[in-house]
Design an enzyme around this catalytic site. Structure first.
Site, mmCIF file in Angstrom:
data_model
loop_
_atom_site.group_PDB
_atom_site.id
_atom_site.type_symbol
_atom_site.label_atom_id
_atom_site.label_comp_id
_atom_site.label_asym_id
_atom_site.label_seq_id
_atom_site.Cartn_x
_atom_site.Cartn_y
_atom_site.Cartn_z
ATOM 1 N N CYS A 159 0.865 -1.178 0.000
ATOM 2 C CA CYS A 159 0.000 0.000 0.000
ATOM 3 C C CYS A 159 0.899 1.225 0.000
ATOM 4 C CB CYS A 159 -0.921 0.017 1.217
ATOM 5 S SG CYS A 159 -1.981 1.483 1.292
ATOM 6 N N GLU A 202 -3.931 1.117 -5.550
ATOM 7 C CA GLU A 202 -2.915 0.279 -6.167
ATOM 8 C C GLU A 202 -2.839 0.656 -7.642
ATOM 9 O OE1 GLU A 202 -0.883 -1.338 -4.561
ATOM 10 O OE2 GLU A 202 -1.813 -2.086 -2.725
#
Length: 229
Positions: free
Chosen positions: A2, A103
């Site tokens: 992340c 993402e």
């Protein structure tokens, strides 16, 4: 992994969703749609046995590792019991609330961001490890990392890692100082929300630039018009 997340609500509303009415607020951070490593973000934790919310630097490196290791923004769930992370697993368990995370897919220079969030649009409670208190040489000595796990084959093939997200009750258990490191690690493994609890869509490549902000960043990109054969 992340590398950015969407934390666009105020800390008090995240805490209300978490179920804590008596937390000590030490947070001055403003909501953002594009939280980036190196910034200070609200983190939920227990302080002297009491719930608290503090702004903490996203990124951690132990003071002794300054010449040996890079600053980390994530910690792999499979490794949180090793020598480097074990102390934080014992004394620095924390939760980072958010609305979603990002993402990317595609080649370098043409990276396409995706916004990932719960299907029910409830807040995310992402597990973190943190070191609280003042730093001596570098602000990363007093910072946090997000705990990540295998994405179960990839979420729409976006990435093979994802943050460990728990529901509010399980996240509160993660913060309980009375549970052992072994129990905390098992909780993270067994109670993480599954991939099918989430949904995702493409968003503006403007997310790629740290410092860009605004509600437009989380709006889904329009689907391309179908072409006639």
């Amino acid at each position: 992994m992340c590398g950015r997340f969407d934390q666009n609500d105020i800390a008090r509303r995240y805490i209300a969703a978490f179920g804590w009415a008596d937390a000590a607020y030490n947070s001055q951070a403003q909501p953002t749609y594009n939280a980036a490593p190196g910034t200070y973000r609200p983190v939920i934790h227990m302080q002297d046995g009491q719930p608290a919310v503090d702004d903490l630097h996203w990124g951690y490196r132990a003071a002794w590792a300054a010449e040996k290791l890079p600053v980390c923004v994530n910690a792999r769930l499979e490794k949180i019991t090793n020598n480097y992370w074990r102390k934080l697993l014992k004394t620095g368990r924390a939760v980072v609330p958010a609305n979603g995370w990002y993402e990317w897919t595609g080649e370098k220079g043409k990276r396409q961001p995706w916004h990932i969030h719960r299907k029910d649009r409830e807040p995310l409670f992402m597990l973190a490890l943190a070191n609280f208190g003042p730093f001596k040489e570098h602000k990363a000595e007093s910072g946090f990392v997000l705990v990540t796990a295998d994405a179960e084959g990839g979420m729409v093939d976006i990435h093979d890692r994802r943050p460990v997200v728990l529901n509010a009750a399980d996240a509160a258990t993660w913060l309980d100082p009375d549970i052992s490191t072994e129990q905390a690690e098992m909780l993270a493994r067994q109670m993480a929300l599954p991939a099918d609890a989430f949904e995702w869509y493409k968003v503006s490549p403007e997310v790629n630039y740290a410092g860009r902000d605004g509600a437009h960043l989380i709006e889904p990109l329009p689907e391309p018009e179908p072409h006639d054969e």
